[in-house]
Design an enzyme around this catalytic site. Structure first.
Site, PDB file in Angstrom:
ATOM      1  N   GLU A  37       0.823  -1.207   0.000  1.00 25.63           N
ATOM      2  CA  GLU A  37       0.000   0.000   0.000  1.00 25.63           C
ATOM      3  C   GLU A  37       0.861   1.262   0.000  1.00 25.63           C
ATOM      4  OE1 GLU A  37      -3.284   0.508  -0.332  1.00 25.63           O
ATOM      5  OE2 GLU A  37      -3.388  -1.643  -0.763  1.00 25.63           O
ATOM      6  N   CYS A 192     -12.418   1.977 -15.148  1.00 31.59           N
ATOM      7  CA  CYS A 192     -12.918   3.347 -14.974  1.00 31.59           C
ATOM      8  C   CYS A 192     -11.727   4.287 -14.831  1.00 31.59           C
ATOM      9  CB  CYS A 192     -13.841   3.430 -13.755  1.00 31.59           C
ATOM     10  SG  CYS A 192     -14.773   4.977 -13.640  1.00 31.59           S
ATOM     11  N   CYS A 199     -16.390   2.429 -20.709  1.00 29.70           N
ATOM     12  CA  CYS A 199     -17.777   2.446 -20.210  1.00 29.70           C
ATOM     13  C   CYS A 199     -18.611   1.315 -20.819  1.00 29.70           C
ATOM     14  CB  CYS A 199     -18.423   3.792 -20.509  1.00 29.70           C
ATOM     15  SG  CYS A 199     -17.665   5.180 -19.628  1.00 29.70           S
ATOM     16  N   CYS A 202     -18.423  -1.655 -18.684  1.00 29.31           N
ATOM     17  CA  CYS A 202     -18.597  -1.435 -17.250  1.00 29.31           C
ATOM     18  C   CYS A 202     -19.858  -2.116 -16.723  1.00 29.31           C
ATOM     19  CB  CYS A 202     -18.666   0.059 -16.982  1.00 29.31           C
ATOM     20  SG  CYS A 202     -18.936   0.449 -15.239  1.00 29.31           S
ATOM     21  N   CYS A 208     -24.649   4.548 -13.539  1.00 30.29           N
ATOM     22  CA  CYS A 208     -23.661   5.629 -13.479  1.00 30.29           C
ATOM     23  C   CYS A 208     -24.277   6.962 -13.911  1.00 30.29           C
ATOM     24  CB  CYS A 208     -22.460   5.294 -14.352  1.00 30.29           C
ATOM     25  SG  CYS A 208     -21.161   6.550 -14.325  1.00 30.29           S
TER      26      CYS A 208
END
Length: 353
Positions: A37, A192, A199, A202, A208
């Site tokens: 991370e 995204c 899209c 998606c 959305c």
């Protein structure tokens, strides 16, 4: 869109299209999750992966990291950039050794009290290491949620960020928190995306707001722009008769803090004064090399290298904790700023060609 629907669709997408073979997933331990991370802040997965593997091979756990000299940690990090991350990682490991029995604390506030761990990173650690129901809100997640819910305003503004945190919390599933957290990051990084999002592929396209309103390119609202300032720096590349390079440790705070680098000065006047105080020779006989451009988050830097061969120190100047002659074969073992390492490597490679 309900939180359960979002998590269900995202996890279904992750099962078929997410990333399941990242090195920190096998095994997925608190230390490996934390390290990944921190490395992934400001850096893409494909860049991080080999650095991560080299780092854990040398420092496999918190105890090893806490006990390692700072120079060793910075050398392992060298090339990843944003070196405050490495210094914070080292300091946090030492705090874990001193205050938490050599382990990462399994608590949001305690994690956030460690150097370099903010709320989103702490949430990612809790979710991926222990399956806790903790939201995250990195850049990818902000972009997805802003588009999905049609959230106006630059996400860096406190009020907008607070609103996005509330949305992120409502979407948390009851199970598979590690996969869900990875799915959010993968979804924003691979589908995204900031530019040219896919899209048509998606699984959330019908929900959305940005897609329905034709505003995918407008959301999230970009940060108000201003031109980046430009700065100059002169770096002094001095080699002795044996080909060793004179390196200086940078100050403990600021850009490239604590790394070894070529001595740097903002102008010829201060560069000349430093040269004449430390070396015998003629400053004006420097060999000017091509300018090296380097971009930071808040400004652009033009690095002007000046090179002297067969340099010799004044009698009172020798190796010390912040100044040393280094054989080129030993440079790989030191933490060097990326543009300085590239400069030394490229010039030496052309000279040996």
């Amino acid at each position: 869109m309900s939180g359960n629907d979002f998590a269900r669709k995202l996890l279904a997408w992750f099962d078929t299209s997410g990333r399941h073979d990242l090195p920190w997933q096998h095994p997925r331990t608190p230390y490996r999750v934390w390290l990944s991370e921190i490395m992934l802040q400001q850096t893409q997965v494909q860049v991080v992966a080999p650095y991560f593997q080299r780092f854990v091979a040398a420092l496999p756990d918190i105890a090893a990291l806490a006990a390692a000299p700072r120079d060793d940690v910075l050398a392992l990090w060298s090339g990843l950039g944003y070196y405050a991350r490495a210094r914070n990682l080292h300091a946090a490991a030492q705090q874990c050794a001193e205050r938490h029995g050599g382990e990462l604390p399994r608590d949001l506030e305690a994690l956030m009290a460690l150097p370099g761990i903010g709320r989103s990173t702490a949430g990612a650690i809790l979710a991926q290491a222990w399956g806790e129901r903790a939201p995250i809100l990195d850049g990818n997640v902000k972009r997805v949620l802003a588009r999905l819910h049609g959230v106006e305003g630059w996400p860096g503004l406190p009020a907008v960020e607070k609103h996005l945190w509330r949305i992120a919390a409502t979407h948390l599933p009851d199970a598979r928190l590690a996969d869900y957290t990875q799915a959010q990051m993968d979804f924003g990084a691979t589908l995204c995306t900031r530019h040219d999002p896919a899209c048509v592929l998606c699984p959330l396209q019908d929900d959305c707001v940005a897609r329905r309103e034709g505003r995918v390119g407008e959301l999230p609202t970009p940060k108000p722009g201003k031109p980046q300032p430009e700065r100059e720096a002169f770096v002094l590349w001095m080699e002795d008769e044996d080909g060793r390079v004179l390196l200086q440790r940078r100050p403990p705070a600021g850009i490239w803090a604590g790394l070894w680098s070529l001595p740097e000065h903002p102008d010829h006047f201060s560069a000349r004064r430093w040269f004449e105080a430390h070396l015998r020779g003629d400053y004006d006989r420097a060999e000017p090399l091509a300018t090296v451009p380097h971009g930071f988050t808040h400004y652009r830097l033009a690095i002007h290298p000046l090179r002297w061969r067969d340099a010799a120190p004044r009698d009172a100047v020798g190796d010390n904790p912040d100044l040393r002659w280094v054989d080129p074969t030993q440079l790989a073992a030191l933490g060097l700023p990326a543009p300085i390492r590239k400069l030394l490597d490229a010039t030496n490679a052309s000279a040996n060609a």
